[in-house]
Enzyme design. Structure first.
Site, PDB file in Angstrom:
ATOM      1  N   ARG A   1       6.153   7.964   1.734  1.00 14.56           N
ATOM      2  CA  ARG A   1       5.236   7.155   2.537  1.00 14.56           C
ATOM      3  C   ARG A   1       4.284   8.086   3.279  1.00 14.56           C
ATOM      4  O   ARG A   1       4.633   9.229   3.611  1.00 14.56           O
ATOM      5  CB  ARG A   1       6.000   6.292   3.535  1.00 14.56           C
TER       6      ARG A   1
ATOM      7  N   TYR B   1       9.248  -2.945  -9.309  1.00 15.99           N
ATOM      8  CA  TYR B   1       8.501  -2.049 -10.190  1.00 15.99           C
ATOM      9  C   TYR B   1       8.897  -2.226 -11.648  1.00 15.99           C
ATOM     10  O   TYR B   1       8.120  -1.925 -12.548  1.00 15.99           O
ATOM     11  CB  TYR B   1       8.718  -0.589  -9.764  1.00 15.99           C
TER      12      TYR B   1
ATOM     13  N   LYS C   1      12.661   5.510   7.036  1.00 16.10           N
ATOM     14  CA  LYS C   1      12.911   4.420   7.976  1.00 16.10           C
ATOM     15  C   LYS C   1      14.341   4.496   8.498  1.00 16.10           C
ATOM     16  O   LYS C   1      15.269   4.824   7.770  1.00 16.10           O
ATOM     17  CB  LYS C   1      12.669   3.071   7.289  1.00 16.10           C
TER      18      LYS C   1
ATOM     19  N   ARG D   1       2.099   5.878  -3.880  1.00 14.25           N
ATOM     20  CA  ARG D   1       3.543   5.629  -3.880  1.00 14.25           C
ATOM     21  C   ARG D   1       3.920   4.639  -4.985  1.00 14.25           C
ATOM     22  O   ARG D   1       4.894   4.845  -5.715  1.00 14.25           O
ATOM     23  CB  ARG D   1       3.963   5.098  -2.509  1.00 14.25           C
TER      24      ARG D   1
ATOM     25  N   HIS E   1      -0.454   4.014  -0.084  1.00 10.71           N
ATOM     26  CA  HIS E   1       0.635   3.294  -0.733  1.00 10.71           C
ATOM     27  C   HIS E   1       0.377   3.134  -2.230  1.00 10.71           C
ATOM     28  O   HIS E   1       1.327   2.954  -2.997  1.00 10.71           O
ATOM     29  CB  HIS E   1       0.822   1.926  -0.075  1.00 10.71           C
TER      30      HIS E   1
ATOM     31  N   HIS F   1      14.509   3.444  -0.606  1.00 13.58           N
ATOM     32  CA  HIS F   1      14.767   2.019  -0.412  1.00 13.58           C
ATOM     33  C   HIS F   1      16.244   1.806  -0.090  1.00 13.58           C
ATOM     34  O   HIS F   1      17.115   2.356  -0.757  1.00 13.58           O
ATOM     35  CB  HIS F   1      14.422   1.226  -1.681  1.00 13.58           C
TER      36      HIS F   1
END
Length: 318
Positions: free
Chosen positions: A151, A298, A191, A266, A263, A289
């Site tokens: 990110r 994806y 995150k 990414r 993004h 993730h």
């Protein structure tokens, strides 16, 4: 006392127009939504708004979705208007219950992520070249974004110590070329402060080594000694806004008309890996993730691409 749907709608429209002071455009949009709702109630034999229950509204939402005439966002907006009317009339003591309680909006379909073709990514990287210090930094930045799938917030937060040497070993600070030239690993903080190791290849490694040797020492000396990996000409850590501008400028110079953002790189990273044979669990780990469900979107992109290629190539596909 019976309250006809159109009478209740008129009362609510007066409220939003006069007491809440909404614009004429907003009031007109509310009126269209409520006219459609009133017509549906009348067609279904509901002559009194007091008889509308949460089950009634749920049926209304299901039928709107089943008709296929409205997108999920439009149905959500229409339901919001209807709920607003019922809430107002309930709060005013006109209706005995609030019919919007527990009624769910339809789930919006998740848009498929947009990935650039490999040729477009390569074109973007090629236009960011030359010996200008900022260009050398920007090339390293773009190469690393695409090579790692990180990110933009993760890349701008990287420090030099987050670059780990590749197979050849070496010390990043004293010998960037030897340590990074063949690629290496990033220590990425994602995150929830979760850390992960992400590999990158020799193209990104070479660009990073060039930046660390030829540009960063001079840029960093103009600042307060930040440990940041990517710094600007004044020595401060590069911001996400700067990265966005770098990417947009590269896309324009490469003649790419599609909207390109950090993004996008990414998305392209993930899609190109899956198209090349990587399994979804590996891509999940690389992207950081928490759930493989997030990554599986994806697989739909690559499946669509495979189908297009099949239809183009197989003599009996059509």
């Amino acid at each position: 006392m019976t309250l006809a749907p159109r009478d209740g709608a008129a009362r609510f429209l007066r409220h939003v127009s006069i007491e809440r002071g909404l614009s004429s455009h907003s009031v007109a949009a509310y009126r269209r939504d409520l006219d459609a709702y009133a017509a549906w109630l009348e067609q279904n034999g509901v002559a009194d708004l007091a008889n509308v229950t949460p089950e009634t509204l749920s049926t209304y939402v299901r039928e709107l979705g089943a008709s296929g005439a409205l997108a999920a966002a439009s149905i959500t907006r229409r339901l919001s208007t209807v709920r607003g009317m019922h809430r107002f009339l309930f709060d005013e003591g006109v209706l005995p219950q609030y019919a919007g309680s527990g009624v769910r909006s339809p789930k919006r379909a998740k848009p498929l992520p947009k990935a650039l073709p490999i040729a477009d990514v390569e074109a973007m990287l090629q236009v960011v070249s030359g010996d200008d210090p900022t260009a050398v930094r920007d090339r390293a930045l773009l190469e690393l974004l695409y090579a790692s799938g990180a990110r933009v917030s993760e890349v701008t937060a990287l420090d030099v110590d987050d670059l780990l040497a590749g197979p050849g070993g070496g010390e990043v600070w004293s010998d960037p070329v030897g340590a990074l030239g063949d690629g290496g690993f990033l220590l990425v903080r994602g995150k929830g402060a979760k850390q992960r190791l992400v590999p990158y290849g020799r193209f990104a490694g070479g660009a990073l080594a060039a930046y660390l040797v030829r540009v960063r020492p001079d840029f960093a000396a103009r600042g307060s000694g930040t440990p940041a990996l990517f710094v600007g000409p004044r020595g401060g850590r590069v911001s996400r806004q700067t990265v966005w501008l770098v990417i947009r400028a590269a896309a324009e110079r490469a003649g790419i008309t599609a909207e390109v953002s950090p993004h996008t790189l990414r998305h392209s990273f993930a899609t190109h890996l899956l198209s090349g044979g990587a399994d979804v669990r590996t891509v999940q780990e690389l992207l950081g993730h928490a759930s493989v469900t997030t990554t599986q979107i994806y697989t739909q992109v690559t499946a669509d691409t495979l189908r297009e290629r099949y239809l183009d190539a197989h003599p009996r596909a059509r």
